[in-house]
Design a protein around this motif. Sequence first.
Motif: not given
Length: 244
Positions: A74-81
């Motif tokens: 989920v984090l990678l999908k949004h570009g979040w750390p």
Amino acid sequence: MRKTIFFDLDNTLYSFDHTSALADQAVGLYCERQFGIDREQAIRETYESMNEITARMGERNSAVHDRLIRFKNVLLKHGWPVFPHAGEMYELYWGTLTDAMVPEPGVYAFLHELKKEGFRLFCATNMTSRIQYRKIRKLGMGSLFTDLITSEEACAEKPQKEFFEYCADAALEKPEACIYVGDNYRLDVLGSRQAGMKSIHYQTPDLALRHRKAEPGTPVITDYRDLDTCMKIVRAVACDGLIS
């Protein structure tokens, strides 16, 4: 007479549905505060991640249960750390869930009565070992079970026959000499039955509303607090008095 009984863990010894919903909300709120995403959308995307992981890994891999992988996706999908958030979300989810865990009403007395009658009790469950050990410790049931066997250890997931065969081997029994108790009709009842075990379906009225009901002829426990009835069912199945 069969004297070895395997119990599922989630939704059988405690309510996973209730505690997991609380844990989902905690993680959703974390995402809302950290990233400004609506909490319900965050929860939805976590379950979409679970489906994507299962499609990629297949249902035989216990890693499909790993919340750390789900949250990372989920984090990678949004570009979040990914760091530190995936780990923070993982600890928040399982911490919230285990804090909210309470044993199913009457289950302690039932397990104690089974042991008093000479039954050997094992907990046998899908999911990763570390988390399931943590749950058993939180429930205070460690002394009641001879062992905890997980799908991670068995290298097979319920309802696969290999999972139940591994459990029987670990207990030094043949599958036909064992009984399996669980809430999920497909995974627990049909899965154990197809491996040669006898089965008992645990299904409270609340579970029956949300999950597949037992087929006619399947022994069903609906309330551990009705100890006499529970023991009669187990004794009958142990002695082939009921068809499963």
